[in-house]
Design an enzyme around this catalytic site. Sequence first.
Site, short mmCIF file in Angstrom:
data_model
loop_
_atom_site.label_atom_id
_atom_site.label_comp_id
_atom_site.label_asym_id
_atom_site.label_seq_id
_atom_site.Cartn_x
_atom_site.Cartn_y
_atom_site.Cartn_z
N ARG A 165 39.38 2.77 44.13
CA ARG A 165 39.92 3.26 45.41
C ARG A 165 39.36 2.50 46.61
NH1 ARG A 165 42.14 5.73 41.83
NH2 ARG A 165 42.91 7.86 41.97
N SER A 258 43.61 13.64 45.78
CA SER A 258 42.19 13.89 45.49
C SER A 258 41.41 13.87 46.79
CB SER A 258 41.62 12.79 44.60
OG SER A 258 42.33 12.71 43.41
N GLU A 361 37.23 11.10 49.15
CA GLU A 361 38.14 9.97 48.99
C GLU A 361 39.03 9.88 50.23
OE1 GLU A 361 40.75 9.57 45.37
OE2 GLU A 361 42.14 8.96 46.91
#
Length: 365
Positions: A165, A258, A361
């Site tokens: 990510r 998320s 995140e």
Amino acid sequence: MIRFTENASLLPYNTFGLKAQAALLVEYDHEDDLPHIFQDPRVKGKPFLHVGQGSNLLFTADYPGVILHGNIKGIKFQGTTDDEQMVEIGAGETWDSICDWAAIRGFMGIENLSGIPGEVGAAAVQNIGAYGAEFKDVCVAVAVYDVVQNKHFIIGVEECRYGYRTSIFKDPEFKSRFIVTSVLLRLRTKGLFNIEYGNIKAALLERGYSLQQKDQHTSRRKPAPVTRPITLTAMRETILAIRSAKLPDPAVYGNAGSFFKNPVVRILKYRALSSQYPNMPCYQVLNAKGEADPEWVKIPAGWLIEHSGCTSRRVGDAAVYPKQCLVLVNMGKAKAEEVVQLSRIIVETVKDRFDVQLEPEVNFI
Ligand code: EPU
């Protein structure tokens, strides 16, 4: 065309559905608009943030600078081999519509990334990932506009510094400098589907698909089930079904996917934890070459949140989504402070219980 709006609502630009305003919103349709925008006195020298659909953002307050949004559209074929198709895709295309387009035409490689909200540009920034696939696996290069040098150029995938990510586009040095305008992807026209992750196989079998030749042989002992070969559209539909069973639809409950990353811990720490919690899952951490790291593992944040007793935690209208605890949802009228407070409670609870630090995140703006 370039559109400037003062005191603009950011509701269309955050899938959490939180109320916030930007001092100035600038929307544009073409990469050639960017030099003009950055020369405009309303923009020049001001702090700015480029957004897609805001599927990974949490506006904690009004944004005092410039919010930019691009509508660069288009898919161009850029060369074919026997088993590959290169395609260049505008950063403002919706990611999932590209997955749909590719599945219909028989182009493989992004079917496991079906259903991820957001735009193509954000997919390149975030290195989106799901069900054993990541954006970087199909990326060849990313075209950017460099605000500092006022020029367009192309960055090869190796220089994008893709990780879990993350990418060069999230690096503090470059995030206010590079604006992604298009991506070049290498899609396959042959090969195997990636069915190894989690419950993909089970979901395919449930739908009556055969997994592989070997499975069909071994199943001869029992009465042979009626099976059909997996197709690209079947893979896409299966992934969409797995997602919708676990993940909330942002149109119903605002969310940003998320909320936390899956924490990476030393294998020794995981061993100590799993002797206390034998059901605690873990996954390999892969390096750039796709090899498993011998020292580190990833623990699903959703498991840690669920098993620290946070499944039904709620602050005002901000809540944990019980079917997938690493997603926080807006039950209706959540305020940013409520989401922030809920996330703090979760981080502290998981830390107290497991001594593991969760990192968001989602980008707090
Ligand atoms: N789990 C729980 N409780 C939960 C959630 C998960 O126990 O509430 C455990 C289960 O053991 C499950 C395991 O965690 O088997 C893994 O769950 P899942 O397959 O849903 O994956 P994840 O690690 O929780 C990641 C991505 C998701 C992506 C899925 C599928 C991150 C931070 N999240 O979640 O990405 O869809 O894998 O590949 O890496 C996103 O980035 O917005 C996102 C949704």
